[in-house]
Design a protein around this motif. Structure first.
Motif, PDB file in Angstrom:
ATOM      1  N   ASN A  72      58.655  25.908  31.800  1.00 38.35           N
ATOM      2  CA  ASN A  72      57.674  25.191  31.723  1.00 38.35           C
ATOM      3  C   ASN A  72      56.937  25.275  32.812  1.00 38.35           C
ATOM      4  N   VAL A  73      57.635  26.519  34.151  1.00 40.71           N
ATOM      5  CA  VAL A  73      56.574  26.347  35.559  1.00 40.71           C
ATOM      6  C   VAL A  73      55.601  27.142  34.888  1.00 40.71           C
ATOM      7  N   SER A  74      55.001  28.143  34.596  1.00 40.45           N
ATOM      8  CA  SER A  74      54.355  29.049  34.182  1.00 40.45           C
ATOM      9  C   SER A  74      53.595  27.562  33.182  1.00 40.45           C
ATOM     10  N   ASP A  75      53.972  27.759  32.285  1.00 43.42           N
ATOM     11  CA  ASP A  75      53.253  26.637  31.382  1.00 43.42           C
ATOM     12  C   ASP A  75      51.971  25.860  32.243  1.00 43.42           C
ATOM     13  N   LEU A  76      52.577  25.262  33.023  1.00 44.59           N
ATOM     14  CA  LEU A  76      52.375  23.887  34.257  1.00 44.59           C
ATOM     15  C   LEU A  76      51.404  24.994  35.569  1.00 44.59           C
ATOM     16  N   MET A  77      52.028  25.869  35.532  1.00 47.49           N
ATOM     17  CA  MET A  77      50.705  26.787  36.299  1.00 47.49           C
ATOM     18  C   MET A  77      48.864  27.373  35.546  1.00 47.49           C
ATOM     19  N   ASP A  78      49.200  27.341  34.322  1.00 47.02           N
ATOM     20  CA  ASP A  78      48.261  27.777  33.811  1.00 47.02           C
ATOM     21  C   ASP A  78      47.699  26.997  33.213  1.00 47.02           C
ATOM     22  N   LYS A  79      48.233  25.056  33.311  1.00 51.59           N
ATOM     23  CA  LYS A  79      47.063  23.578  32.958  1.00 51.59           C
ATOM     24  C   LYS A  79      46.900  23.673  34.359  1.00 51.59           C
ATOM     25  N   ALA A  80      47.547  24.002  35.647  1.00 53.76           N
ATOM     26  CA  ALA A  80      47.085  23.106  37.041  1.00 53.76           C
ATOM     27  C   ALA A  80      45.491  24.725  37.169  1.00 53.76           C
ATOM     28  N   LYS A  81      45.333  25.355  36.765  1.00 56.04           N
ATOM     29  CA  LYS A  81      44.837  26.622  37.043  1.00 56.04           C
ATOM     30  C   LYS A  81      43.387  26.319  36.232  1.00 56.04           C
ATOM     31  N   GLN A  82      43.355  25.185  34.771  1.00 58.25           N
ATOM     32  CA  GLN A  82      41.931  25.329  34.592  1.00 58.25           C
ATOM     33  C   GLN A  82      41.406  24.511  34.903  1.00 58.25           C
ATOM     34  N   ARG A  83      42.021  23.603  35.799  1.00 53.59           N
ATOM     35  CA  ARG A  83      41.514  21.992  36.271  1.00 53.59           C
ATOM     36  C   ARG A  83      40.674  22.578  37.004  1.00 53.59           C
ATOM     37  N   ASP A  84      40.462  23.787  37.728  1.00 56.86           N
ATOM     38  CA  ASP A  84      39.771  24.163  38.506  1.00 56.86           C
ATOM     39  C   ASP A  84      38.712  25.491  38.359  1.00 56.86           C
ATOM     40  N   GLN A  85      37.444  25.806  37.866  1.00 59.89           N
ATOM     41  CA  GLN A  85      37.249  27.280  37.705  1.00 59.89           C
ATOM     42  C   GLN A  85      36.932  27.982  39.125  1.00 59.89           C
ATOM     43  N   ASN A  86      36.924  27.744  39.751  1.00 62.58           N
ATOM     44  CA  ASN A  86      37.464  28.363  41.332  1.00 62.58           C
ATOM     45  C   ASN A  86      38.345  28.844  41.621  1.00 62.58           C
ATOM     46  N   VAL A  87      39.708  27.911  41.553  1.00 62.39           N
ATOM     47  CA  VAL A  87      40.942  29.167  41.246  1.00 62.39           C
ATOM     48  C   VAL A  87      41.166  30.174  40.843  1.00 62.39           C
ATOM     49  N   ALA A  88      41.027  31.298  41.412  1.00 70.61           N
ATOM     50  CA  ALA A  88      41.128  32.785  41.258  1.00 70.61           C
ATOM     51  C   ALA A  88      42.795  32.757  40.403  1.00 70.61           C
ATOM     52  N   SER A  89      43.667  31.996  40.797  1.00 74.75           N
ATOM     53  CA  SER A  89      44.987  32.082  41.101  1.00 74.75           C
ATOM     54  C   SER A  89      45.855  31.218  41.121  1.00 74.75           C
ATOM     55  N   ILE A  90      47.111  31.316  41.140  1.00 74.25           N
ATOM     56  CA  ILE A  90      48.079  30.231  41.870  1.00 74.25           C
ATOM     57  C   ILE A  90      49.699  31.204  41.376  1.00 74.25           C
ATOM     58  N   ASP A  91      49.533  31.504  42.549  1.00 69.17           N
ATOM     59  CA  ASP A  91      51.466  32.030  42.629  1.00 69.17           C
ATOM     60  C   ASP A  91      52.690  31.630  43.553  1.00 69.17           C
ATOM     61  N   VAL A  92      53.679  31.342  43.007  1.00 70.70           N
ATOM     62  CA  VAL A  92      54.902  31.254  43.183  1.00 70.70           C
ATOM     63  C   VAL A  92      55.501  32.183  44.151  1.00 70.70           C
ATOM     64  N   ILE A  93      55.717  32.162  45.384  1.00 67.44           N
ATOM     65  CA  ILE A  93      56.642  33.667  45.672  1.00 67.44           C
ATOM     66  C   ILE A  93      57.958  33.461  46.366  1.00 67.44           C
ATOM     67  N   ASP A  94      58.925  33.920  46.371  1.00 74.05           N
ATOM     68  CA  ASP A  94      60.288  34.402  47.393  1.00 74.05           C
ATOM     69  C   ASP A  94      60.184  34.221  48.910  1.00 74.05           C
ATOM     70  N   LEU A  95      61.442  34.446  49.641  1.00 77.89           N
ATOM     71  CA  LEU A  95      61.372  34.643  51.113  1.00 77.89           C
ATOM     72  C   LEU A  95      61.204  36.296  51.823  1.00 77.89           C
ATOM     73  N   GLN A  96      60.861  36.791  50.591  1.00 79.44           N
ATOM     74  CA  GLN A  96      61.062  38.172  50.762  1.00 79.44           C
ATOM     75  C   GLN A  96      59.189  38.602  50.305  1.00 79.44           C
ATOM     76  N   GLY A  97      58.461  37.893  49.887  1.00 78.50           N
ATOM     77  CA  GLY A  97      57.257  37.889  49.587  1.00 78.50           C
ATOM     78  C   GLY A  97      56.781  38.099  47.862  1.00 78.50           C
ATOM     79  N   ASN A  98      58.083  38.483  46.942  1.00 80.04           N
ATOM     80  CA  ASN A  98      57.531  38.358  45.755  1.00 80.04           C
ATOM     81  C   ASN A  98      57.303  37.519  45.340  1.00 80.04           C
TER      82      ASN A  98
END
Length: 265
Positions: A72-98
């Motif tokens: 569900n997190v991926s789905d929420l991220m896709d919906k959040a990105k669609q709120r603003d067309q200027n958002v190029a990407s949304i990422d979630v990274i861990d402590l190693q930057g992955n």
């Protein structure tokens, strides 16, 4: 006019250079302040997206669901990105930057910008932002139930969307800077030209006195510095004449004294 070019113009140019330096510094500071203001405004808007994603991610973490399995997190991220067309990407990274989740399908890869990783994972503020040349990066650090850092949300915002505003502000600041410079440049020129008139007269008096052109003495205002200087020059000339006359009298006495002695013998 010669005195103006020799003295006043140099002083005017010096003041102009100082004025240009000060106005250039103010122009740069104002533009940097505007850039910071724009970044803060956009970051405030992106913080809403980060907060909504944080709630979903932490909810999955509290339920013991591995983050990679929280679809569900991926789905929420896709919906959040669609709120603003200027958002190029949304990422979630861990402590190693992955990258754990990404709207650009970059899973299992490392986030490409090391500076963003450092800011996202080592910032003292939970909500952080970083302004780069092309993107404005904003996000929120993620903490588990034991208040341990587990990663961060990274939102890449395309700054090209407000380049037009930047150009308009730059043009407006440049116009105001040029107008202020021209105004104060004229004021400085008039002040030095007329406020330092005595300096010009003193220079002219010195030139006239040194050249011996007494008929071209400049007009001076009584009680001014140039008037006092002219009086001193006049007194020095009178003293010079008196000294020359006394020397002539002494020479004449010296010539007459042998004749007087011969007549007495």
């Amino acid at each position: 006019m010669k005195a103006f070019f020799e003295v006043h113009l140099r002083l005017v140019i010096t003041v102009w250079m100082i004025l240009i330096a000060v106005l250039s510094l103010l122009y740069l500071m104002n533009f940097m302040k505007f850039d910071s203001l724009m970044s803060n405004v956009v970051s405030s808007k992106l913080d809403v997206i980060s907060s909504s994603l944080e709630t979903s991610i932490l909810k999955a973490d509290r339920l013991g669901i591995p983050l990679k399995s929280a679809n569900n997190v991926s789905d929420l991220m896709d919906k959040a990105k669609q709120r603003d067309q200027n958002v190029a990407s949304i990422d979630v990274i861990d402590l190693q930057g992955n990258i754990i989740f990404s709207t650009n399908n970059k899973s299992n890869s490392t986030f490409p910008n090391d500076e963003v990783i450092r800011r996202a994972l080592k910032s003292n503020d939970k909500n952080w932002n970083l302004s780069a040349d092309v993107y404005l990066y904003s996000g929120m650090q993620l903490f588990d139930g034991f208040d341990n850092l587990i990663g961060s949300v990274v939102i890449s915002y395309d700054k090209a969307s407000f380049y037009g505003v930047y150009s308009f502000v730059q043009l407006h600041l440049l116009e105001m800077t040029v107008f202020i410079f021209l105004f104060f440049a004229l004021v400085v020129l008039l002040i030095i030209r007329f406020g330092f008139g005595d300096v010009t007269n003193i220079i002219k008096l010195i030139q006239v006195h040194s050249d011996g052109r007494e008929e071209t003495l400049p007009l001076v205002v009584k009680g001014s510095i140039s008037s006092v200087f002219a009086d001193q020059i006049e007194q020095s000339k009178k003293m010079k004449i008196m000294v020359a006359q006394e020397l002539e009298d002494v020479q004449e006495l010296a010539k007459e004294s042998p004749i007087t002695k011969g007549e007495q013998r």
